[in-house]
Design a protein around this motif. Structure first.
Motif, PDB file in Angstrom:
ATOM      1  N   ALA A 190      37.344  52.248  52.545  1.00  0.00           N
ATOM      2  CA  ALA A 190      37.133  50.867  52.989  1.00  0.00           C
ATOM      3  C   ALA A 190      36.066  50.152  52.170  1.00  0.00           C
ATOM      4  CB  ALA A 190      36.759  50.861  54.476  1.00  0.00           C
ATOM      5  N   CYS A 191      36.363  49.917  50.893  1.00  0.00           N
ATOM      6  CA  CYS A 191      35.423  49.254  49.995  1.00  0.00           C
ATOM      7  C   CYS A 191      36.089  48.062  49.303  1.00  0.00           C
ATOM      8  CB  CYS A 191      34.911  50.221  48.928  1.00  0.00           C
ATOM      9  SG  CYS A 191      33.838  51.528  49.558  1.00  0.00           S
ATOM     10  N   ASP A 192      35.271  47.150  48.826  1.00  0.00           N
ATOM     11  CA  ASP A 192      35.740  46.027  48.012  1.00  0.00           C
ATOM     12  C   ASP A 192      35.100  46.115  46.635  1.00  0.00           C
ATOM     13  OD1 ASP A 192      37.200  44.955  50.110  1.00  0.00           O
ATOM     14  OD2 ASP A 192      35.536  43.695  50.801  1.00  0.00           O
ATOM     15  N   PHE A 193      35.898  45.782  45.609  1.00  0.00           N
ATOM     16  CA  PHE A 193      35.410  45.849  44.236  1.00  0.00           C
ATOM     17  C   PHE A 193      35.651  44.521  43.528  1.00  0.00           C
ATOM     18  CE2 PHE A 193      36.738  50.103  45.508  1.00  0.00           C
ATOM     19  CZ  PHE A 193      35.620  50.853  45.203  1.00  0.00           C
ATOM     20  N   GLY A 194      34.649  44.070  42.785  1.00  0.00           N
ATOM     21  CA  GLY A 194      34.810  42.889  41.955  1.00  0.00           C
ATOM     22  C   GLY A 194      35.587  43.215  40.692  1.00  0.00           C
ATOM     23  N   ASP A 195      35.400  42.419  39.660  1.00  0.00           N
ATOM     24  CA  ASP A 195      36.158  42.568  38.424  1.00  0.00           C
ATOM     25  C   ASP A 195      35.515  43.583  37.492  1.00  0.00           C
ATOM     26  OD1 ASP A 195      37.909  40.637  39.309  1.00  0.00           O
ATOM     27  OD2 ASP A 195      36.856  39.001  38.283  1.00  0.00           O
ATOM     28  N   TYR A 238      28.472  45.561  55.620  1.00  0.00           N
ATOM     29  CA  TYR A 238      28.648  46.525  54.539  1.00  0.00           C
ATOM     30  C   TYR A 238      27.441  46.480  53.591  1.00  0.00           C
ATOM     31  CZ  TYR A 238      33.599  47.565  55.473  1.00  0.00           C
ATOM     32  OH  TYR A 238      34.771  47.995  56.028  1.00  0.00           O
ATOM     33  N   GLY A 239      27.206  47.583  52.916  1.00  0.00           N
ATOM     34  CA  GLY A 239      26.236  47.590  51.840  1.00  0.00           C
ATOM     35  C   GLY A 239      26.760  46.787  50.663  1.00  0.00           C
ATOM     36  N   MET A 240      25.860  46.088  49.976  1.00  0.00           N
ATOM     37  CA  MET A 240      26.253  45.246  48.846  1.00  0.00           C
ATOM     38  C   MET A 240      25.615  45.787  47.571  1.00  0.00           C
ATOM     39  SD  MET A 240      27.987  42.530  50.138  1.00  0.00           S
ATOM     40  CE  MET A 240      27.767  41.140  49.031  1.00  0.00           C
ATOM     41  N   VAL A 241      26.368  45.693  46.475  1.00  0.00           N
ATOM     42  CA  VAL A 241      25.835  45.998  45.151  1.00  0.00           C
ATOM     43  C   VAL A 241      26.134  44.797  44.275  1.00  0.00           C
ATOM     44  CG1 VAL A 241      25.871  47.545  43.169  1.00  0.00           C
ATOM     45  CG2 VAL A 241      26.222  48.471  45.473  1.00  0.00           C
ATOM     46  N   GLY A 242      25.087  44.138  43.787  1.00  0.00           N
ATOM     47  CA  GLY A 242      25.256  42.901  43.042  1.00  0.00           C
ATOM     48  C   GLY A 242      25.832  43.106  41.647  1.00  0.00           C
ATOM     49  N   LEU A 286      32.338  57.357  48.570  1.00  0.00           N
ATOM     50  CA  LEU A 286      31.928  55.956  48.521  1.00  0.00           C
ATOM     51  C   LEU A 286      32.536  55.266  49.728  1.00  0.00           C
ATOM     52  CD1 LEU A 286      30.597  53.570  47.060  1.00  0.00           C
ATOM     53  CD2 LEU A 286      32.690  53.302  45.725  1.00  0.00           C
ATOM     54  N   SER A 287      31.687  54.831  50.647  1.00  0.00           N
ATOM     55  CA  SER A 287      32.195  54.360  51.932  1.00  0.00           C
ATOM     56  C   SER A 287      31.547  53.044  52.345  1.00  0.00           C
ATOM     57  CB  SER A 287      31.910  55.419  53.009  1.00  0.00           C
ATOM     58  OG  SER A 287      32.193  54.940  54.295  1.00  0.00           O
ATOM     59  N   HIS A 288      32.393  52.053  52.663  1.00  0.00           N
ATOM     60  CA  HIS A 288      31.955  50.787  53.245  1.00  0.00           C
ATOM     61  C   HIS A 288      30.902  50.096  52.390  1.00  0.00           C
ATOM     62  CE1 HIS A 288      33.716  53.109  56.597  1.00  0.00           C
ATOM     63  NE2 HIS A 288      34.259  51.938  56.905  1.00  0.00           N
ATOM     64  N   TYR A 289      31.276  49.873  51.154  1.00  0.00           N
ATOM     65  CA  TYR A 289      30.436  49.138  50.207  1.00  0.00           C
ATOM     66  C   TYR A 289      31.221  48.017  49.560  1.00  0.00           C
ATOM     67  CZ  TYR A 289      25.787  51.119  49.904  1.00  0.00           C
ATOM     68  OH  TYR A 289      24.480  51.439  50.168  1.00  0.00           O
ATOM     69  N   ILE A 290      30.521  46.964  49.167  1.00  0.00           N
ATOM     70  CA  ILE A 290      31.098  45.859  48.415  1.00  0.00           C
ATOM     71  C   ILE A 290      30.395  45.817  47.068  1.00  0.00           C
ATOM     72  CG2 ILE A 290      31.431  43.368  48.314  1.00  0.00           C
ATOM     73  CD1 ILE A 290      31.334  43.352  51.396  1.00  0.00           C
ATOM     74  N   LEU A 291      31.148  46.056  46.007  1.00  0.00           N
ATOM     75  CA  LEU A 291      30.591  46.084  44.657  1.00  0.00           C
ATOM     76  C   LEU A 291      30.974  44.815  43.912  1.00  0.00           C
ATOM     77  CD1 LEU A 291      30.414  49.099  45.531  1.00  0.00           C
ATOM     78  CD2 LEU A 291      30.951  49.722  43.170  1.00  0.00           C
ATOM     79  N   GLY A 292      30.010  44.180  43.253  1.00  0.00           N
ATOM     80  CA  GLY A 292      30.263  42.957  42.507  1.00  0.00           C
ATOM     81  C   GLY A 292      30.920  43.211  41.167  1.00  0.00           C
ATOM     82  N   ASN A 293      30.885  42.238  40.300  1.00  0.00           N
ATOM     83  CA  ASN A 293      31.540  42.320  38.991  1.00  0.00           C
ATOM     84  C   ASN A 293      30.745  43.200  38.030  1.00  0.00           C
ATOM     85  OD1 ASN A 293      33.463  40.432  39.909  1.00  0.00           O
ATOM     86  ND2 ASN A 293      32.138  38.737  39.277  1.00  0.00           N
TER      87      ASN A 293
END
Length: 733
Positions: free
Chosen positions: A113-118, A223-227, A128-135
């Motif tokens: 359950a994660c989101d990934f940028g470009d 969610y945890g965020m990674v810029g 890797l769980s419940h994180y949103i990673l930027g570009n």
């Protein structure tokens, strides 16, 4: 027994929020609020699913794997997906950072359950769980990187359904927790100071708690965020950590419950072997090589290095702690501590400070509980192997000579050297030591701190000048102490025995007369002070006859320098300012100096809810800072009139011009003292022992003739003289 639970594999990646969801919301509703690109994804095509399966990828449900239009399935290999995953653009490139070159895509990882940028790089992430990673984020060789539904990211709050006992408190200034505060992202040194003080004001304390509570959302499921452009490599565990853009994390052992602020122009770095739990890392911070930090806040551009331990402490902006241990302390901006065997505990250190090797500040408890405190004004400098006892208090710019100080100290004279003379069993104080013997260091430090202030967001206006309202007020108090002590010493001589009982006013009057007109006689007196140490032994003031006139000259210089800084004022304009000018107590609020009356008004506004949040309080800091120059000018004029004992009605342009010319001589003396104090290092024969020749010494340490700071002081002197001449000329005396 370990409570290991067995649950159906079909639940992995789902049911993230363990409490009841709001009506009409699913478990992803907060995630969707965080990820603005959620509408830019589509379902996989049959070809893409086939390609992903062929590349040894698995998913419990390919229908909830969403991708962008420029998704390349060939760049996802050997991954296991659980729950809804959204993947941005993947293109056939590799990303390079510090010679690390890795292909874009997701490889050899388990992803829940994660989101990934470009164009992200995810390699060998075991979980890797419940994180949103930027570009263009790089995450490589990480054992565990996960977020829980109750993640607070280092803030001292509790989430829905949590017990109050789980709240994180930061126990500053006192080990017994009596000055505890709730850490929060964005906490400034002034916030920490105001919150730790005034503990008897329940309404004020409650407001600070309210500010923190309402600043953060208590809903579970963030969610945890990674810029963007952040690089994370070779880390063991990252849990409940949110990270800004352009950060660099490498080789950390454990990062848990943190906010790591970072941006393109103030990137933060955390290095090998570090373990950080329950805290906030400010913009532009550096943390390297085995650091341990627990329940902490690092303000922007501060550093922890080489095994430093920071526990239950606040570290101010532009400060560095290396090797040593710091517990239960509140440290204002511009603090330096670099030695493995230095120790700081239960202390309020008001900035521009330096801790030498072997210094043990606050370890000697003298009560039945661990409830002692040290309070040190800015410019605090305990020397080699200094051991201090709770409770002790020090004026600004106190230098403490090597020694084991067995009793509590209260040093009210600024710019002093404190000496523990074990041979004579006497505490000795040299007032004005910095001015008399090390002008180079104190002048250069003021310049250095301004030059090294790397804050990109200067909400609080930090004062670095050694001549400022706080130190000047202390100098006035010190003058009174020296006058009283000198008068008492003179009357203690058998030939001067008074015929009547003397008041303190009588003592001050005599002491002042002697210090102004009979300095040679004062130099022969045995001058003692009281209230400086909690012991029965003598406290002796040395070189009073030299310190007293220097303090007076410095106060005059402070007054005139601020007048000159007031944009070429006319004499009439100065008179108008002087009408409301008055001296009074000033407080150091996290490095920002404020009048005591201003702080009282600030507290009143907080309690009346006219200031109802941390952002509003920070705006108040900025507003107060914008008026600082005017407040300081008023104080400077009042100080000038007081030290010269001239009333406003007797002030004339000619008299003020005379004082200005007087300060040019003071500035000349300071310039000479700066060079002379540095020159000692070059003329000392023992300093030269390590070099075969003067040429070699100059090659190693630089030549005195090429010292840029000394050249700058000479240039500043000429500019000062020119400005004085110009203003006096404009007044047409």
């Amino acid at each position: 027994m370990n409570n290991i639970q067995k649950k159906p594999l079909s639940e992995l990646g789902y049911n993230f929020i363990e409490t009841t969801l709001p009506k009409g919301k699913d478990e992803y509703y907060l995630r969707n609020e965080q990820w603005s690109r959620k509408d830019q994804y589509r379902k996989l095509t049959a070809y893409e699913v086939e390609a992903l399966v062929r590349n040894d990828n698995t998913s419990d449900d390919w229908n909830i794997i969403f991708v962008s239009d420029e998704f390349n399935p060939q760049l996802v290999q050997h991954c296991h997906f659980f729950g809804m995953v959204r993947i941005g653009k993947l293109e056939p490139y590799y990303l390079e950072f510090h010679n690390l070159r890795m292909p874009v895509g997701l490889y050899n990882s388990t992803i829940c359950a994660c989101d990934f940028g470009d164009n992200v790089v995810v390699h060998n992430v075991n979980y890797l769980s419940h994180y949103i990673l930027g570009n263009e984020v790089i995450v490589a060789n990480v054992n565990e990187m996960a977020t829980t539904d109750y993640a607070k990211f280092g803030n001292g709050i509790v989430k829905e359904g949590e017990n109050e006992n789980g709240r994180i408190w930061m126990e500053l200034c006192n080990e017994n927790g009596g000055r505890s505060v709730m850490p929060f992202d964005g906490m400034l040194p002034g916030d920490a100071y105001l919150w730790t003080r005034y503990r008897d004001d329940d309404a004020l304390q409650q407001q600070f708690k309210n500010f923190t509570e309402k600043q953060f959302d208590k809903r579970r499921g963030y969610y945890g965020m990674v810029g963007d452009r952040t690089v994370i490599k070779n880390c063991k565990m990252i849990k409940d950590v949110t990270i800004g853009t352009d950060a660099y994390l490498k080789g950390a052992n454990k990062l848990k419950n943190l906010t790591i602020n970072s941006s393109a122009d103030a990137s933060s770095q955390i290095g090998e072997g570090c373990e950080m739990v329950n805290g906030v890392v400010g913009y532009g911070c550096r943390v390297f090589y085995g650091v341990k930090a627990v329940r902490f806040v690092m303000a922007s551009h501060s550093q922890l290095k080489y095994g430093a331990r920071l526990i239950n402490s606040y570290l101010g902006n532009n400060a560095t702690i290396s090797c040593c241990e710091v517990l239960n302390s509140l440290i204002f901006p511009a603090h330096e501590q670099h030695h493995n065997n230095s120790f700081l505990c239960a202390a309020l250190i008001m900035g521009q400070s330096n801790m030498a090797a072997g210094a043990t500040i606050g370890s000697n408890h003298n009560s039945r509980g661990a409830d002692g405190e040290i309070i040190a004004g800015r410019g605090f400098w305990p020397g080699l192997c200094v051991s201090l006892k709770h409770n002790s208090k020090f004026a600004t710019f106190t230098l403490i000579s090597k020694g084991n100080y067995m009793s509590e100290l209260n040093i009210p004279i600024p710019f002093s050297l404190v000496v523990n003379d074990e041979h004579d069993n006497r505490l000795k104080i040299i007032p004005g030591y910095w001015f008399l013997h090390n002008m180079y260091a104190i002048a250069r430090n003021s310049w250095k701190y301004v030059d090294r202030d790397k804050r990109t967001d200067k909400v609080q206006l930090i004062e670095y000048d050694y001549l400022a309202p706080d130190s000047v007020e202390e100098m006035f108090h010190a003058l009174a102490i020296m006058e009283t002590a000198t008068g008492k010493a003179w009357y203690a001589l058998p030939e001067n025995t008074p015929k009547k009982e003397l008041t303190e006013k009588d003592l001050r009057k005599k002491g002042k007369e002697l210090l102004l007109h009979h300095q040679e006689e004062v130099s022969r007196l045995h001058i003692l002070a009281t209230g400086f140490e909690n012991s029965s032994r003598e406290v002796q003031l040395l070189k009073v006859h030299r310190a007293y006139p220097v303090f007076r000259e410095m106060i005059v210089l402070y007054g005139i320098k601020n007048i000159l800084a007031a944009n070429k004022p006319s004499f009439l304009a100065l008179q108008a300012v002087a009408k409301t000018a008055k001296r009074g107590e000033w407080l150091n609020i996290g490095g920002q100096l404020m009048k005591a009356d201003t702080v009282t008004l600030l507290k009143s506004k907080i309690k009346k809810n006219k200031i109802s949040s941390w952002p509003q309080l920070h705006a108040a800091y900025e507003e107060i800072g914008s008026g600082y120059a005017a407040d300081k000018l008023q104080h400077a004029i009042a100080a000038l009139l007081d030290i010269k004992e001239v009333s406003l009605k007797d002030l004339t342009p000619a008299l003020l011009a005379e004082w200005m010319n007087e300060t040019t001589r003071t500035m000349e003396w300071i310039t000479i003292q700066i060079k002379r104090s540095r020159e000692k290092d070059y003329k000392n024969p023992f300093r030269r022992l390590a070099y075969e020749s003067e040429k070699e010494m100059n090659a190693v340490v630089g030549s005195l003739e090429n010292n840029s700071f000394i050249h700058q002081t000479i240039t500043d002197l000429e500019s000062y003289k020119e400005k004085v001449h110009q203003i006096i000329g404009e007044w047409e005396l």
